[in-house]
Design a protein around this motif. Structure first.
Motif, PDB file in Angstrom:
ATOM      1  N   LEU A 147       0.856  -1.184   0.000  1.00 15.85           N
ATOM      2  CA  LEU A 147       0.000   0.000   0.000  1.00 15.85           C
ATOM      3  C   LEU A 147       0.894   1.236   0.000  1.00 15.85           C
ATOM      4  O   LEU A 147       1.783   1.354   0.843  1.00 15.85           O
ATOM      5  CB  LEU A 147      -0.902   0.020   1.237  1.00 15.85           C
ATOM      6  CG  LEU A 147      -1.783  -1.209   1.484  1.00 15.85           C
ATOM      7  CD1 LEU A 147      -2.537  -1.059   2.792  1.00 15.85           C
ATOM      8  CD2 LEU A 147      -2.752  -1.416   0.342  1.00 15.85           C
ATOM      9  N   ILE A 148       0.651   2.149  -0.928  1.00 18.41           N
ATOM     10  CA  ILE A 148       1.491   3.341  -1.032  1.00 18.41           C
ATOM     11  C   ILE A 148       0.623   4.592  -1.111  1.00 18.41           C
ATOM     12  O   ILE A 148      -0.235   4.701  -1.996  1.00 18.41           O
ATOM     13  CB  ILE A 148       2.398   3.278  -2.279  1.00 18.41           C
ATOM     14  CG1 ILE A 148       3.326   2.053  -2.214  1.00 18.41           C
ATOM     15  CG2 ILE A 148       3.226   4.557  -2.396  1.00 18.41           C
ATOM     16  CD1 ILE A 148       4.209   1.899  -3.435  1.00 18.41           C
ATOM     17  N   THR A 149       0.829   5.526  -0.178  1.00 17.58           N
ATOM     18  CA  THR A 149       0.259   6.865  -0.281  1.00 17.58           C
ATOM     19  C   THR A 149       1.408   7.846  -0.513  1.00 17.58           C
ATOM     20  O   THR A 149       2.559   7.448  -0.642  1.00 17.58           O
ATOM     21  CB  THR A 149      -0.515   7.274   0.986  1.00 17.58           C
ATOM     22  OG1 THR A 149       0.376   7.214   2.104  1.00 17.58           O
ATOM     23  CG2 THR A 149      -1.709   6.385   1.226  1.00 17.58           C
ATOM     24  N   VAL A 150       1.085   9.141  -0.536  1.00 14.03           N
ATOM     25  CA  VAL A 150       2.077  10.137  -0.924  1.00 14.03           C
ATOM     26  C   VAL A 150       2.519  11.006   0.243  1.00 14.03           C
ATOM     27  O   VAL A 150       3.697  11.114   0.548  1.00 14.03           O
ATOM     28  CB  VAL A 150       1.541  11.030  -2.062  1.00 14.03           C
ATOM     29  CG1 VAL A 150       2.545  12.106  -2.436  1.00 14.03           C
ATOM     30  CG2 VAL A 150       1.190  10.170  -3.268  1.00 14.03           C
ATOM     31  N   TYR A 151       1.557  11.655   0.919  1.00 17.03           N
ATOM     32  CA  TYR A 151       1.956  12.608   1.954  1.00 17.03           C
ATOM     33  C   TYR A 151       1.051  12.503   3.171  1.00 17.03           C
ATOM     34  O   TYR A 151       0.097  11.711   3.201  1.00 17.03           O
ATOM     35  CB  TYR A 151       2.057  14.020   1.391  1.00 17.03           C
ATOM     36  CG  TYR A 151       0.759  14.764   1.132  1.00 17.03           C
ATOM     37  CD1 TYR A 151       0.682  16.128   1.402  1.00 17.03           C
ATOM     38  CD2 TYR A 151      -0.373  14.145   0.610  1.00 17.03           C
ATOM     39  CE1 TYR A 151      -0.477  16.843   1.169  1.00 17.03           C
ATOM     40  CE2 TYR A 151      -1.530  14.847   0.367  1.00 17.03           C
ATOM     41  CZ  TYR A 151      -1.579  16.201   0.654  1.00 17.03           C
ATOM     42  OH  TYR A 151      -2.736  16.908   0.429  1.00 17.03           O
ATOM     43  N   ALA A 152       1.401  13.274   4.218  1.00 20.64           N
ATOM     44  CA  ALA A 152       0.836  13.067   5.552  1.00 20.64           C
ATOM     45  C   ALA A 152      -0.695  13.068   5.621  1.00 20.64           C
ATOM     46  O   ALA A 152      -1.272  12.210   6.299  1.00 20.64           O
ATOM     47  CB  ALA A 152       1.414  14.094   6.522  1.00 20.64           C
ATOM     48  N   PRO A 153      -1.413  14.025   4.977  1.00 17.06           N
ATOM     49  CA  PRO A 153      -2.875  14.005   5.098  1.00 17.06           C
ATOM     50  C   PRO A 153      -3.513  12.703   4.599  1.00 17.06           C
ATOM     51  O   PRO A 153      -4.509  12.239   5.164  1.00 17.06           O
ATOM     52  CB  PRO A 153      -3.305  15.198   4.243  1.00 17.06           C
ATOM     53  CG  PRO A 153      -2.145  16.135   4.309  1.00 17.06           C
ATOM     54  CD  PRO A 153      -0.939  15.254   4.296  1.00 17.06           C
ATOM     55  N   GLU A 154      -2.934  12.120   3.555  1.00 18.87           N
ATOM     56  CA  GLU A 154      -3.464  10.845   3.057  1.00 18.87           C
ATOM     57  C   GLU A 154      -3.179   9.731   4.064  1.00 18.87           C
ATOM     58  O   GLU A 154      -4.026   8.862   4.307  1.00 18.87           O
ATOM     59  CB  GLU A 154      -2.825  10.506   1.707  1.00 18.87           C
ATOM     60  CG  GLU A 154      -3.167  11.505   0.621  1.00 18.87           C
ATOM     61  CD  GLU A 154      -2.243  11.407  -0.578  1.00 18.87           C
ATOM     62  OE1 GLU A 154      -2.563  12.001  -1.621  1.00 18.87           O
ATOM     63  OE2 GLU A 154      -1.181  10.743  -0.482  1.00 18.87           O
ATOM     64  N   GLU A 155      -1.994   9.755   4.641  1.00 19.72           N
ATOM     65  CA  GLU A 155      -1.631   8.764   5.653  1.00 19.72           C
ATOM     66  C   GLU A 155      -2.532   8.880   6.874  1.00 19.72           C
ATOM     67  O   GLU A 155      -3.007   7.862   7.411  1.00 19.72           O
ATOM     68  CB  GLU A 155      -0.174   8.950   6.053  1.00 19.72           C
ATOM     69  CG  GLU A 155       0.313   7.949   7.084  1.00 19.72           C
ATOM     70  CD  GLU A 155       1.806   8.075   7.322  1.00 19.72           C
ATOM     71  OE1 GLU A 155       2.575   7.421   6.589  1.00 19.72           O
ATOM     72  OE2 GLU A 155       2.196   8.840   8.228  1.00 19.72           O
ATOM     73  N   ASP A 156      -2.791  10.095   7.318  1.00 16.56           N
ATOM     74  CA  ASP A 156      -3.662  10.306   8.474  1.00 16.56           C
ATOM     75  C   ASP A 156      -5.062   9.748   8.212  1.00 16.56           C
ATOM     76  O   ASP A 156      -5.657   9.110   9.084  1.00 16.56           O
ATOM     77  CB  ASP A 156      -3.751  11.799   8.804  1.00 16.56           C
ATOM     78  CG  ASP A 156      -2.431  12.373   9.296  1.00 16.56           C
ATOM     79  OD1 ASP A 156      -1.551  11.587   9.706  1.00 16.56           O
ATOM     80  OD2 ASP A 156      -2.273  13.606   9.256  1.00 16.56           O
TER      81      ASP A 156
END
Length: 343
Positions: free
Chosen positions: A51-60
């Motif tokens: 699973l890959i996201t890009v930056y902090a808001p997506e991770e949160d």
């Protein structure tokens, strides 16, 4: 006497510095050995879905779903400054990483994940700009293919673009009020050099579109109709209920698009609905290595077609929440699909 003291101090400085460097080197070596042992143990218990996201808001937003359960023994592995988190979603073993903005970060994190861990394939998810007027902010798009629209041949003023380019953007066409000469000239869109394990060494294909895995795309069609969030809070809601749409086109480049004219050019020329800065790199890296891949993007803004400021500041959190929920649902659905296939 003073000279001897200076020499003694210098020797002590060299000794202490050497000792410090030795301790750091030993510590780094021990960490590397520990990480290698952990990775070997994890791979024995694999394979994993990436699973890959890009930056902090997506991770949160992803962790806020509560679906990801950390591995109690080895919750993460730190590699090259990135934290690869190990866990599960609905019984499926997964490894998650936040890659960072841009195509280089996306490709590097993907390649490292595929090289180091025993993987099945990659699910990439995050927010994106909306280039399609028939789509709305808050919608989730699962494209069938991506174009890398950042490979340009920027030619001299009034020169002709190379014959093998797939499209041309003439800046003079956008001069106000009536168009005309513009010394920026024009750019031609080139195709990507695509190297893959199934191809001949040092003989890349020239490719515009990189397609996601067809059978995973078919699995994702079951997400159409799932409930998505419509409101950021009690006072800020979208005019329409967001939806999941499968099978459109997406574009990727190292460009944050907030310009209506360029948005329209990309849509009319390449018929793309989503604009982002990572997806094509992740898809290309997976296909190059022979792994399955799918991309899920939540539309957070109109890429410049809006009045006033970019709406990513208002609706980015909602788009991130919707796409995280869709990604989690896909992982759960995929597990059911593989179970049925094994019967």
């Amino acid at each position: 006497m003073a000279g001897n003291q200076v020499k003694w101090l210098l020797l002590m400085h060299v000794f202490v510095s050497s000792l410090i460097f030795s301790v750091i080197a030993v510590s780094s070596e021990r960490k590397a050995i520990s990480a290698t042992r952990t990775i070997k143990e994890l791979n024995r218990n694999g394979p994993y879905l990436g699973l890959i996201t890009v930056y902090a808001p997506e991770e949160d937003a992803f962790f806020a779903t509560g679906a990801f359960k950390h591995n109690p023994k080895h919750p993460f592995v730190n590699l090259s400054g990135r934290r690869f988190r190990v866990g599960s979603i609905g019984g499926s073993k997964v490894i998650y990483v936040r890659c960072g903005v841009g195509m280089v970060n996306a490709a590097a994190a993907t390649q490292q994940m595929l090289d180091v861990f025993r993987m099945i394939g990659i699910v990439h998810f995050g927010i994106a700009g909306n280039a399609n007027s028939s789509m709305s902010i808050g919608d989730v798009i699962i494209p069938k293919q991506f174009a890398q629209t950042g490979l340009w041949d920027w030619v001299k003023f009034k020169a002709t673009i190379p014959t093998n380019d797939v499209a041309e953007l003439d800046f003079g066409s956008y001069d106000v009020p009536n168009g005309g000469d513009n010394e920026l000239g024009s750019i031609g869109y080139s195709t990507e050099f695509f190297y893959s394990k199934s191809g001949k060494p040092n003989a890349p294909e020239r490719t515009l579109w990189f397609q996601t895995s067809q059978n995973w795309l078919e699995v994702s069609s079951s997400l159409e109709g799932m409930a998505l969030e419509q409101c950021v809070n009690s006072s800020l809601c979208l005019p329409e209920k967001p939806k999941v749409v499968v099978g459109l086109n997406g574009a990727t480049a190292n460009i944050f698009v907030d310009n209506a004219a360029y948005r329209e050019f990309l849509y009319t020329t390449f018929h793309v609905s989503s604009l982002d800065m990572e997806s094509a790199a992740i898809v290309m890296t997976c296909l190059s290595n022979g792994f399955k891949v799918i991309v899920i993007r939540g539309l957070s803004d109109l890429a410049g077609a809006q009045d006033g400021d970019n709406t990513i500041r208002l609706f980015g959190p909602l788009a991130a929440s919707n796409v995280a929920k869709a990604a989690v649902q896909f992982v759960k659905t995929l597990r059911g699909f593989h179970f049925q296939q094994s019967i």
